[in-house]
Design a protein around this motif. Structure first.
Motif, short mmCIF file in Angstrom:
data_model
loop_
_atom_site.label_atom_id
_atom_site.label_comp_id
_atom_site.label_asym_id
_atom_site.label_seq_id
_atom_site.Cartn_x
_atom_site.Cartn_y
_atom_site.Cartn_z
N ALA A 94 17.04 -31.21 15.26
CA ALA A 94 17.18 -31.10 16.72
C ALA A 94 16.60 -29.79 17.23
O ALA A 94 15.97 -29.75 18.30
CB ALA A 94 18.65 -31.23 17.10
N LEU A 95 16.79 -28.69 16.49
CA LEU A 95 16.22 -27.42 16.90
C LEU A 95 14.70 -27.48 16.95
O LEU A 95 14.08 -27.00 17.91
CB LEU A 95 16.67 -26.31 15.94
CG LEU A 95 17.86 -25.46 16.35
CD1 LEU A 95 18.19 -24.45 15.27
CD2 LEU A 95 17.62 -24.75 17.67
N PHE A 149 16.10 -33.53 26.48
CA PHE A 149 16.36 -32.13 26.16
C PHE A 149 17.84 -31.79 26.27
O PHE A 149 18.42 -31.15 25.38
CB PHE A 149 15.53 -31.24 27.08
CG PHE A 149 15.82 -29.77 26.95
CD1 PHE A 149 15.22 -29.02 25.95
CD2 PHE A 149 16.71 -29.13 27.81
CE1 PHE A 149 15.48 -27.66 25.82
CE2 PHE A 149 16.98 -27.77 27.69
CZ PHE A 149 16.36 -27.04 26.69
N ASN A 150 18.48 -32.20 27.36
CA ASN A 150 19.89 -31.86 27.57
C ASN A 150 20.79 -32.42 26.49
O ASN A 150 21.65 -31.72 25.93
CB ASN A 150 20.35 -32.40 28.94
CG ASN A 150 19.71 -31.66 30.09
OD1 ASN A 150 19.26 -30.53 29.94
ND2 ASN A 150 19.64 -32.30 31.25
N ARG A 151 20.60 -33.71 26.16
CA ARG A 151 21.45 -34.34 25.14
C ARG A 151 21.23 -33.71 23.77
O ARG A 151 22.19 -33.50 23.01
CB ARG A 151 21.15 -35.84 25.08
CG ARG A 151 21.62 -36.63 26.29
CD ARG A 151 21.54 -38.12 26.03
NE ARG A 151 21.97 -38.90 27.17
CZ ARG A 151 21.17 -39.33 28.12
NH1 ARG A 151 19.86 -39.05 28.06
NH2 ARG A 151 21.62 -40.04 29.13
N VAL A 152 19.99 -33.42 23.43
CA VAL A 152 19.70 -32.85 22.11
C VAL A 152 20.31 -31.46 21.98
O VAL A 152 20.91 -31.13 20.95
CB VAL A 152 18.17 -32.80 21.88
CG1 VAL A 152 17.85 -32.04 20.59
CG2 VAL A 152 17.59 -34.20 21.82
N GLN A 170 24.88 -27.89 19.85
CA GLN A 170 26.09 -27.09 20.08
C GLN A 170 27.32 -27.74 19.46
O GLN A 170 28.23 -27.05 19.01
CB GLN A 170 26.29 -26.90 21.58
CG GLN A 170 25.25 -26.00 22.22
CD GLN A 170 25.39 -25.92 23.72
OE1 GLN A 170 25.65 -26.92 24.38
NE2 GLN A 170 25.21 -24.74 24.28
N ARG A 171 27.34 -29.07 19.43
CA ARG A 171 28.51 -29.75 18.84
C ARG A 171 28.52 -29.66 17.32
O ARG A 171 29.59 -29.51 16.72
CB ARG A 171 28.50 -31.22 19.27
CG ARG A 171 28.79 -31.44 20.75
CD ARG A 171 29.03 -32.91 21.03
NE ARG A 171 29.16 -33.18 22.46
CZ ARG A 171 28.22 -33.71 23.20
NH1 ARG A 171 27.05 -34.03 22.66
NH2 ARG A 171 28.40 -33.93 24.50
N VAL A 172 27.36 -29.78 16.68
CA VAL A 172 27.34 -29.84 15.22
C VAL A 172 27.28 -28.46 14.58
O VAL A 172 27.67 -28.31 13.42
CB VAL A 172 26.15 -30.69 14.71
CG1 VAL A 172 26.22 -32.10 15.28
CG2 VAL A 172 24.80 -30.05 15.02
N ASN A 201 30.73 -25.83 29.86
CA ASN A 201 30.99 -25.44 28.47
C ASN A 201 29.75 -25.55 27.61
O ASN A 201 29.68 -24.96 26.53
CB ASN A 201 32.09 -26.31 27.87
CG ASN A 201 33.45 -26.00 28.44
OD1 ASN A 201 33.75 -24.85 28.77
ND2 ASN A 201 34.29 -27.01 28.60
N ALA A 202 28.75 -26.32 28.05
CA ALA A 202 27.54 -26.51 27.27
C ALA A 202 26.49 -25.45 27.58
O ALA A 202 26.02 -24.75 26.68
CB ALA A 202 26.97 -27.91 27.52
#
Length: 448
Positions: A115-116, A132-135, A140-142, A258-259
């Protein structure tokens, strides 16, 4: 909103600041109120980060494809890859632990690296990739769940533990995991917030601002509330202002995403308000933070007892059968003269879980009572348990490697015990509890 790009709210105490200018490499903007990090200049090095991410991905693939360790005993050889160790656990009917190890050491690190690269290469080329936003939210989640560095320490502990059984030979993946640990430690310093800002500039074609540069700080709009100016490298910690002088997003009717950390006016009439920048759902505070944290913490506390009483491994030889608990593993290292490893395992498997549970209970009780007692110190404790909580997975990884390698049938064999399932559950539940707790609740008492 324009002011959302000029201001930033501390994630831990909700204090508003002008977005600082960081001119030097390694500069850090710190919150003088609670001591948390607001912003880092490390993200300016897009080219270096892109190259390092690609190198880490190649190293990751090598580490997964090659054996980690090889054991040689009485002419019998045993070796395993990380995938092979996970498959052994799966076939021994400890699928939960197998899935846990797979996620923390393969799935999440691979997801972050791929993803990076997906977002870094297009941003470096000057355009925003689709999704872009979802990726970026996925990264950030993983990111908090990838534990390659913990696994590498587990490999070292397992090597020492198995020296009494056989000759231990490091293989290619051992060195690959060592290199990968260093690369990921550097990549973690990459501040993902800067990518949101770079995407903003690309979407608006902001002049005189090259990709990878540092954001410019402009004067705040006159209609916006006065905010303190963030300091560089935490220098304000020696002379903090009184708490009453700080302005928070909650008090001024703003809510921080938060994102991406974007600030938007809070709309009470909108049930599920979304961020104007990344479209994530906005919450002034984590929903039901205290209740969810209590539930996860109680479950972890109940499982902590069987996690320490039940065996995590069964060792069977021609002459003896032995059950090994976490405590017995610590005693084994201590009595065999490997006291540094005994201390490491004791701290990671005994002290850290107890510390996490105790600190979270303290935070929950004081937040519920809206106590203003030692606000800064309580926030520091929260940051500490967030950073050390992952190291409790050490014993789970050691069991994984030992079970996969010690298979000298019929002379010796090690199988996983029910204790490793309970202990793995305790680690995950405490990590989830720490993520569910909203540290801004600690500082709400100062506002009231």
């Amino acid at each position: 909103m324009e002011h959302g790009k000029k201001m930033i709210a501390c994630r831990n105490c909700d204090t508003l600041f002008q977005r600082p200018i960081l001119t030097g490499r390694g500069d850090v903007a710190g919150c003088p109120r609670c001591g948390s990090t607001l912003y880092s200049s490390a993200a300016r090095r897009i080219n270096i980060t892109s190259a390092l991410t690609l190198a880490a991905l190649i190293t990751f693939l090598i580490a997964q494809a090659c054996p980690i360790l090889e054991l040689v005993a009485d002419g019998i050889t045993s070796q395993t890859t990380l995938t092979g160790a996970i498959m052994v656990l799966w076939h021994e009917n400890v699928q939960f632990v197998a899935a846990l190890v797979f996620g923390l050491t393969i799935l999440f690190p691979l997801t972050e690296l791929v993803a990076l690269l997906y977002v870094l290469i297009p941003i470096r080329a000057g355009y925003i990739p689709p999704g872009f936003n979802r990726v970026l939210r996925t990264i950030q989640r993983v990111r908090p769940w990838e534990m390659i560095e913990v696994f590498m320490l587990a490999v070292l502990v397992a090597m020492v533990k198995m020296l009494s059984l056989a000759r231990v030979i490091p293989e290619i993946a051992f060195f690959a995991f060592g290199a990968l640990t260093i690369m990921l430690a550097i990549l973690v310093k990459f501040d993902l917030q800067a990518l949101w800002e770079l995407a903003d500039r690309l979407s608006t074609d902001e002049p005189n601002c090259p990709t990878g540069g540092e954001p410019r700080t402009e004067a705040l709009q006159a209609r916006q509330p006065t905010a303190a100016t963030a300091v560089i490298a935490q220098s304000s910690a020696a002379n903090p202002k009184p708490i009453s002088q700080y302005v928070t997003a909650l008090r001024t009717g703003l809510v921080a995403c938060n994102a991406c950390a974007q600030l938007d006016p809070y709309k009470r009439s909108v049930k599920n308000q979304h961020c104007s920048r990344c479209e994530a759902v906005l919450h002034r505070r984590h929903p039901d933070s205290l209740r969810r944290t209590w539930a996860l913490l109680i479950a972890a506390g109940l499982l902590y007892i069987p996690a320490n009483l039940l065996p995590v491994m069964h060792t069977a030889t021609l002459t003896d059968t032995q059950d090994n608990t976490i405590i017995s593993g610590v005693i084994y290292f201590w009595t065999s003269g490997e006291w540094p490893l005994a201390v490491i395992v004791f701290v990671a498997s005994i002290v850290v879980p107890i510390l996490k549970i105790s600190v979270l209970v303290l935070l929950l009780i004081t937040a519920r009572r809206r106590s203003s007692w030692r606000l800064r110190e309580r926030t520091t404790l929260y940051r500490i348990i967030q950073s050390i909580g992952r190291w409790s997975m050490l014993d789970v990884f050691v069991v994984t490697l030992t079970v996969a390698l010690v298979r000298f049938q019929p002379f010796a064999e090690v199988t996983a015990g029910p204790g490793v399932i309970a202990f793995g559950s305790v680690v995950i539940l405490t990590l989830l509890a720490a993520k569910q707790f909203d540290p801004r609740l600690v500082w709400d008492a100062a506002e009231s």
